[in-house]
Each structure stands twice: as C-alpha cells, then as structure tokens.
Design an enzyme around this catalytic site. Structure first.
Site, PDB file in Angstrom:
ATOM      1  N   HIS B  63      38.795  37.804  48.962  1.00  0.00           N
ATOM      2  CA  HIS B  63      38.778  36.296  48.980  1.00  0.00           C
ATOM      3  C   HIS B  63      39.965  35.679  50.081  1.00  0.00           C
ATOM      4  CE1 HIS B  63      36.859  35.377  45.151  1.00  0.00           C
ATOM      5  NE2 HIS B  63      36.075  36.297  45.570  1.00  0.00           N
ATOM      6  N   GLU B  65      42.253  33.348  49.941  1.00  0.00           N
ATOM      7  CA  GLU B  65      43.476  33.280  49.270  1.00  0.00           C
ATOM      8  C   GLU B  65      44.221  34.727  49.167  1.00  0.00           C
ATOM      9  OE1 GLU B  65      40.612  32.527  48.122  1.00  0.00           O
ATOM     10  OE2 GLU B  65      41.018  30.902  46.531  1.00  0.00           O
ATOM     11  N   CYS B  93      39.850  31.314  42.228  1.00  0.00           N
ATOM     12  CA  CYS B  93      39.404  31.836  41.022  1.00  0.00           C
ATOM     13  C   CYS B  93      40.667  32.473  40.046  1.00  0.00           C
ATOM     14  CB  CYS B  93      38.209  33.174  41.291  1.00  0.00           C
ATOM     15  SG  CYS B  93      39.042  34.450  42.056  1.00  0.00           S
ATOM     16  N   CYS B  96      42.819  34.890  42.236  1.00  0.00           N
ATOM     17  CA  CYS B  96      43.406  34.525  43.308  1.00  0.00           C
ATOM     18  C   CYS B  96      44.746  33.410  42.921  1.00  0.00           C
ATOM     19  CB  CYS B  96      42.598  33.439  44.319  1.00  0.00           C
ATOM     20  SG  CYS B  96      41.529  34.560  45.204  1.00  0.00           S
TER      21      CYS B  96
END
Lengths: 159, 159
Positions: B63, B65, B93, B96
């Site tokens: 992801h 992040e 999420c 992260c």
C-alpha cells in the site's frame, strides 16, 4: 482410535511448524532483535520464514510477520496468500494483523500473547467484530511456554 | 491580521502536500492500481512519496503508506520517523494505521474516508482508545473532493 490419531497428528504438525518459527525467533535473538519469528505454510510446506529485523534493517515495517508475508507473496507470485497458514511466536500487532487479513491468510497460529501490543485479543481483536472482506481463523497457545521464554530471556539480558 | 495569515499559510501548506499525494495517486491510476498516494514530510520537506502498487508488485503489503514509510526510514536511516507527518489521499486500513503508529508518525493528514476498510474512524479507529506507546494526531478532509473523485473515476472505469 483413528480419530484420536488424526488430532494427535495435527497437534504435532502445529508444534512442528511453531518450532520452525521459534528457530527464526532464535536468529533474531542472536542479532539482538526482539526475538519473534514467523513461518508461512501451504499444503504442509514452508513457503516463507522470517524474523523480526527492525533494528538492523532500520525499517519500522520489518516485523517477522510482514517479512514472511512479503516473502510468501514473492514465492507464490501474487498478493493473495490463499490456503496459507501463518505460525508466529508472538501475538501480532495491529500492523501485522492488518497485513495478515490483507493477504488473506487462512489460519493464524499464535505462540504467546502480547498484552502490551497484541491485536488478536490483547489490546484489541482485529480478527473479530470488524467487517473485513476476509476472515482469518486464530488458534492460540501453540508451544506457549517456549515462545514466551525466549522473550523473557531477551528482555532479562537487556536489563 | 497576522494570526489569520499563519492559519491560511498552514492550510495552504496542507493542500500543497496533499496535492503531492494526489500526484502519486494519479501514477497508481495510470498503472491500473487503486489510486491512493502518500507523502511523508519532515521540516517542510518531502522525504518520501509513494503510491499503491499491490497488483504490479504482487505484494499484499505494498500500500502507498507502507511504501512511503519504508522509503522514509531509508531516507532517515532509522525506523523512528520522529517529527514526520504523512499525507495520504485515502483513510488508511488497519495494516497501514498500525504501521503509522509503529513508525511514530506525528500527524496524519487524510484526504477522504474509506467506509469499507478505514481504520482511522470508519470501521474502527486505531488512533483512539488504544494503549499504544505513541499517539498520532489525525486531521481529516484535506482536498477531500479531489481525493474522493480519483477513486470514483477509477472504479467507474473498472465496471
């Protein structure tokens, strides 16, 4: 009794894989990293094995579980770790629990719990009550004494 | 009014950095990845910029992040991202959000919320009520319309 033997065999298999995770934790211990290890198993085969290396790799995301997931994704050639189980010596934190759900891990076997940071029942439980589009089954207490002892030994040495 | 100008400048600065995160999201869009982008800022300087690349990198942890955190750790030479702020186009999420706390990010600026998977207030709020040894301040709604629109455009094209 046949049924009895099947359960006994499953139990031994779980201890076998947790021992492999403990071997990873031991590698971390020897590098002066918090001793946590994880393996990922698919069809009875270890496809990834890793240990915490946050200090040496200078990477906040380098927990054992994260490294094992990245290794397993590489091994399988995709981000969905379908039919994969993880064995980890210490209850995963929020980051790692989130990653386990993101990767669609089927079963998570935990050695010992982490009352200070665990996200599989200790400070919260990401595997229950939330609306993720995946459900990971959690099994706790595999070789709990050994998984706990290696952490105690580590922090005793640190003091 | 001097005070007014200070606030106006801060506001513009937040929009400036969120625009940079949006540029990252646009890169993801062009690669057919869910368009989410993130930048990490320290002392007014961008030290990491990344976009979601889960499909192309075949990595469940890739992801925006997470990649930005790993890049920032490398840039600073350590896993503690002290005095660092993150700007991300979509609410993080659990994985992260956990990583943001692990990395000791000081402030988290969010573009738009993710009602299906967000862990900063949507399905749960990891930044409140839990006993982490770090507290990250969360500021929501920076360039919300633009951050939301790029996701709408992406999923409209997918259908």
């Amino acid at each position: 009794m046949k049924m009895h033997n099947v359960f006994r065999e499953m139990y031994n298999m779980n201890e076998f894989f947790m021992k492999k995770a403990l071997e990873e934790a031991q590698k971390a211990f020897e590098k002066d990293e918090v001793p946590v290890g994880a393996v990922i198993v698919r069809n009875g085969e270890i496809i990834a094995a890793a240990h915490n290396s946050r200090e040496l790799s200078k990477d906040a995301t380098a927990h054992a579980e994260m490294l094992a997931i990245r290794e397993a994704c590489e091994a399988l050639g995709g981000w969905r770790l379908l039919d994969c189980d993880m064995y980890v010596t210490l209850e995963p934190c929020s980051m790692c629990s989130g990653a386990i759900l993101q990767a669609r891990i089927e079963r998570l076997y935990i050695g010992t719990m982490d009352p200070k940071g665990g996200a599989a029942g200790s400070i919260l439980n990401l595997f229950e009550n939330y609306h993720f589009n995946h459900k990971t089954e959690v099994i706790k207490g595999i070789l709990e004494a050994e998984c706990s002892q290696i952490l105690k030994d580590f922090f005793k040495r640190k003091r």
